[in-house]
Design a protein around this motif. Structure first.
Motif, PDB file in Angstrom:
ATOM      1  N   PRO A   1     -17.778  25.295 -26.607  1.00 38.99           N
ATOM      2  CA  PRO A   1     -16.926  25.253 -25.425  1.00 38.99           C
ATOM      3  C   PRO A   1     -17.678  25.375 -24.107  1.00 38.99           C
ATOM      4  N   ASP A   2     -18.790  26.072 -24.096  1.00 38.54           N
ATOM      5  CA  ASP A   2     -19.534  26.244 -22.850  1.00 38.54           C
ATOM      6  C   ASP A   2     -20.621  25.184 -22.670  1.00 38.54           C
ATOM      7  N   GLN A   3     -20.614  24.156 -23.522  1.00 39.06           N
ATOM      8  CA  GLN A   3     -21.610  23.085 -23.415  1.00 39.06           C
ATOM      9  C   GLN A   3     -20.913  21.721 -23.441  1.00 39.06           C
ATOM     10  N   ALA A   4     -19.886  21.583 -22.637  1.00 40.35           N
ATOM     11  CA  ALA A   4     -19.087  20.361 -22.625  1.00 40.35           C
ATOM     12  C   ALA A   4     -19.668  19.281 -21.720  1.00 40.35           C
ATOM     13  N   ASP A   5     -20.962  19.374 -21.417  1.00 39.04           N
ATOM     14  CA  ASP A   5     -21.597  18.365 -20.577  1.00 39.04           C
ATOM     15  C   ASP A   5     -22.030  17.140 -21.378  1.00 39.04           C
ATOM     16  N   GLY A   6     -21.788  17.157 -22.695  1.00 35.98           N
ATOM     17  CA  GLY A   6     -22.139  16.015 -23.522  1.00 35.98           C
ATOM     18  C   GLY A   6     -23.526  16.070 -24.120  1.00 35.98           C
ATOM     19  N   HIS A   7     -24.262  17.143 -23.879  1.00 29.43           N
ATOM     20  CA  HIS A   7     -25.630  17.237 -24.387  1.00 29.43           C
ATOM     21  C   HIS A   7     -25.767  18.120 -25.618  1.00 29.43           C
ATOM     22  N   ALA A   8     -24.658  18.515 -26.214  1.00 28.89           N
ATOM     23  CA  ALA A   8     -24.705  19.314 -27.438  1.00 28.89           C
ATOM     24  C   ALA A   8     -23.632  18.832 -28.410  1.00 28.89           C
ATOM     25  N   ASP A   9     -23.337  17.532 -28.340  1.00 28.81           N
ATOM     26  CA  ASP A   9     -22.250  16.979 -29.134  1.00 28.81           C
ATOM     27  C   ASP A   9     -22.633  16.697 -30.579  1.00 28.81           C
ATOM     28  N   VAL A  10     -21.641  16.849 -31.432  1.00 31.36           N
ATOM     29  CA  VAL A  10     -21.677  16.291 -32.778  1.00 31.36           C
ATOM     30  C   VAL A  10     -20.626  15.194 -32.756  1.00 31.36           C
ATOM     31  N   GLU A  11     -21.047  13.984 -33.050  1.00 31.92           N
ATOM     32  CA  GLU A  11     -20.125  12.854 -33.113  1.00 31.92           C
ATOM     33  C   GLU A  11     -19.691  12.660 -34.555  1.00 31.92           C
ATOM     34  N   LEU A  12     -18.411  12.873 -34.819  1.00 30.56           N
ATOM     35  CA  LEU A  12     -17.861  12.644 -36.144  1.00 30.56           C
ATOM     36  C   LEU A  12     -17.378  11.198 -36.184  1.00 30.56           C
ATOM     37  N   THR A  13     -17.952  10.413 -37.069  1.00 26.07           N
ATOM     38  CA  THR A  13     -17.593   9.007 -37.195  1.00 26.07           C
ATOM     39  C   THR A  13     -16.770   8.814 -38.456  1.00 26.07           C
ATOM     40  N   TYR A  14     -15.525   8.390 -38.271  1.00 25.72           N
ATOM     41  CA  TYR A  14     -14.615   8.182 -39.387  1.00 25.72           C
ATOM     42  C   TYR A  14     -14.285   6.700 -39.485  1.00 25.72           C
ATOM     43  N   ASN A  15     -14.646   6.094 -40.622  1.00 25.64           N
ATOM     44  CA  ASN A  15     -14.333   4.688 -40.870  1.00 25.64           C
ATOM     45  C   ASN A  15     -12.977   4.604 -41.561  1.00 25.64           C
ATOM     46  N   TRP A  16     -12.040   3.914 -40.941  1.00 25.17           N
ATOM     47  CA  TRP A  16     -10.666   3.868 -41.414  1.00 25.17           C
ATOM     48  C   TRP A  16     -10.542   3.317 -42.830  1.00 25.17           C
TER      49      TRP A  16
ATOM     50  N   SER B   1     -11.383   2.568 -32.272  1.00 22.11           N
ATOM     51  CA  SER B   1     -11.608   1.137 -32.161  1.00 22.11           C
ATOM     52  C   SER B   1     -10.777   0.421 -33.215  1.00 22.11           C
ATOM     53  N   GLU B   2      -9.716  -0.222 -32.744  1.00 17.40           N
ATOM     54  CA  GLU B   2      -8.867  -0.997 -33.652  1.00 17.40           C
ATOM     55  C   GLU B   2      -9.688  -2.142 -34.250  1.00 17.40           C
ATOM     56  N   GLN B   3     -10.466  -2.797 -33.424  1.00 18.00           N
ATOM     57  CA  GLN B   3     -11.267  -3.930 -33.891  1.00 18.00           C
ATOM     58  C   GLN B   3     -12.335  -3.481 -34.890  1.00 18.00           C
ATOM     59  N   GLY B   4     -13.028  -2.385 -34.582  1.00 21.91           N
ATOM     60  CA  GLY B   4     -14.074  -1.880 -35.470  1.00 21.91           C
ATOM     61  C   GLY B   4     -13.548  -1.022 -36.616  1.00 21.91           C
ATOM     62  N   ARG B   5     -12.278  -0.615 -36.505  1.00 20.75           N
ATOM     63  CA  ARG B   5     -11.601   0.191 -37.521  1.00 20.75           C
ATOM     64  C   ARG B   5     -12.311   1.527 -37.758  1.00 20.75           C
ATOM     65  N   PHE B   6     -12.565   2.241 -36.646  1.00 17.45           N
ATOM     66  CA  PHE B   6     -13.189   3.559 -36.746  1.00 17.45           C
ATOM     67  C   PHE B   6     -12.685   4.457 -35.626  1.00 17.45           C
ATOM     68  N   THR B   7     -12.851   5.764 -35.848  1.00 21.54           N
ATOM     69  CA  THR B   7     -12.545   6.787 -34.849  1.00 21.54           C
ATOM     70  C   THR B   7     -13.816   7.601 -34.629  1.00 21.54           C
ATOM     71  N   LEU B   8     -14.105   7.899 -33.376  1.00 21.48           N
ATOM     72  CA  LEU B   8     -15.219   8.783 -33.017  1.00 21.48           C
ATOM     73  C   LEU B   8     -14.629  10.026 -32.366  1.00 21.48           C
ATOM     74  N   VAL B   9     -15.019  11.194 -32.860  1.00 20.56           N
ATOM     75  CA  VAL B   9     -14.587  12.458 -32.276  1.00 20.56           C
ATOM     76  C   VAL B   9     -15.847  13.231 -31.895  1.00 20.56           C
ATOM     77  N   PHE B  10     -15.961  13.572 -30.615  1.00 23.65           N
ATOM     78  CA  PHE B  10     -17.117  14.316 -30.124  1.00 23.65           C
ATOM     79  C   PHE B  10     -16.724  15.781 -29.991  1.00 23.65           C
ATOM     80  N   MET B  11     -17.484  16.648 -30.652  1.00 21.96           N
ATOM     81  CA  MET B  11     -17.205  18.084 -30.633  1.00 21.96           C
ATOM     82  C   MET B  11     -18.430  18.814 -30.106  1.00 21.96           C
ATOM     83  N   CYS B  12     -18.186  19.957 -29.434  1.00 20.61           N
ATOM     84  CA  CYS B  12     -19.289  20.703 -28.838  1.00 20.61           C
ATOM     85  C   CYS B  12     -18.895  22.171 -28.684  1.00 20.61           C
TER      86      CYS B  12
END
Length: 144
Positions: free
Chosen positions: A48-63, A35-46
């Motif tokens: 490999p066999d659980q890529a349905d979005g229900h085992a994510d860790v969201e890494l939030t990096y504030n620029w 988000s250029e406006q919010g000045r952050f990056t979100l990276v969702f990691m999981c």
């Protein structure tokens, strides 16, 4: 009222170091948004066999940084993952510079910390393994 787990969000100070740490655990990047406006990056990691979005860790990096990181973060609690071989996983992490804060002395559970002091619990899938050196006699390092 039904509820569905979505993800766990952790703030990170060094996005590259954090991604490398979670990759050492075996997670893969599932998606990323910036988000250029919010000045952050979100990276969702999981796993490999659980890529349905229900085992994510969201890494939030504030620029613009976050001077509060890394703090102890013990109030956060921890993330938890099962692994096929707790000893091999801990050995792999140690060989890559990760401190094993609570070694798997019991063949069942270990704790490590991310570069941002997020506590990560590793649990042996299935039955616990028989005690094995060097883990059985290894002391705790720091806290988790």
């Amino acid at each position: 009222m039904p509820i569905t787990y979505l993800h766990t969000m952790v703030r990170v100070k060094d996005l590259d170091a954090s991604i490398a740490f979670y990759k050492l655990l075996g997670l893969v990047e599932r998606r990323r948004s910036e988000s250029e406006q919010g000045r952050f990056t979100l990276v969702f990691m999981c796993p490999p066999d659980q890529a349905d979005g229900h085992a994510d860790v969201e890494l939030t990096y504030n620029w613009d940084g976050d001077e509060g990181l890394p703090s102890d973060s013990r109030h956060f609690g921890h993330l938890a993952y099962t692994v096929d071989d707790i000893y091999a996983t801990c050995r792999h992490l140690m060989e890559n510079g990760v401190t094993i804060n609570r070694p798997p002395r019991d063949g069942h559970m270990a704790f490590v910390r991310s570069p941002d002091n997020i506590s990560v619990e590793l649990l042996q899938a299935g039955d616990r393994k028989a005690p094995e050196e060097p883990w059985a006699s290894m002391d705790n390092t720091g806290h988790w």
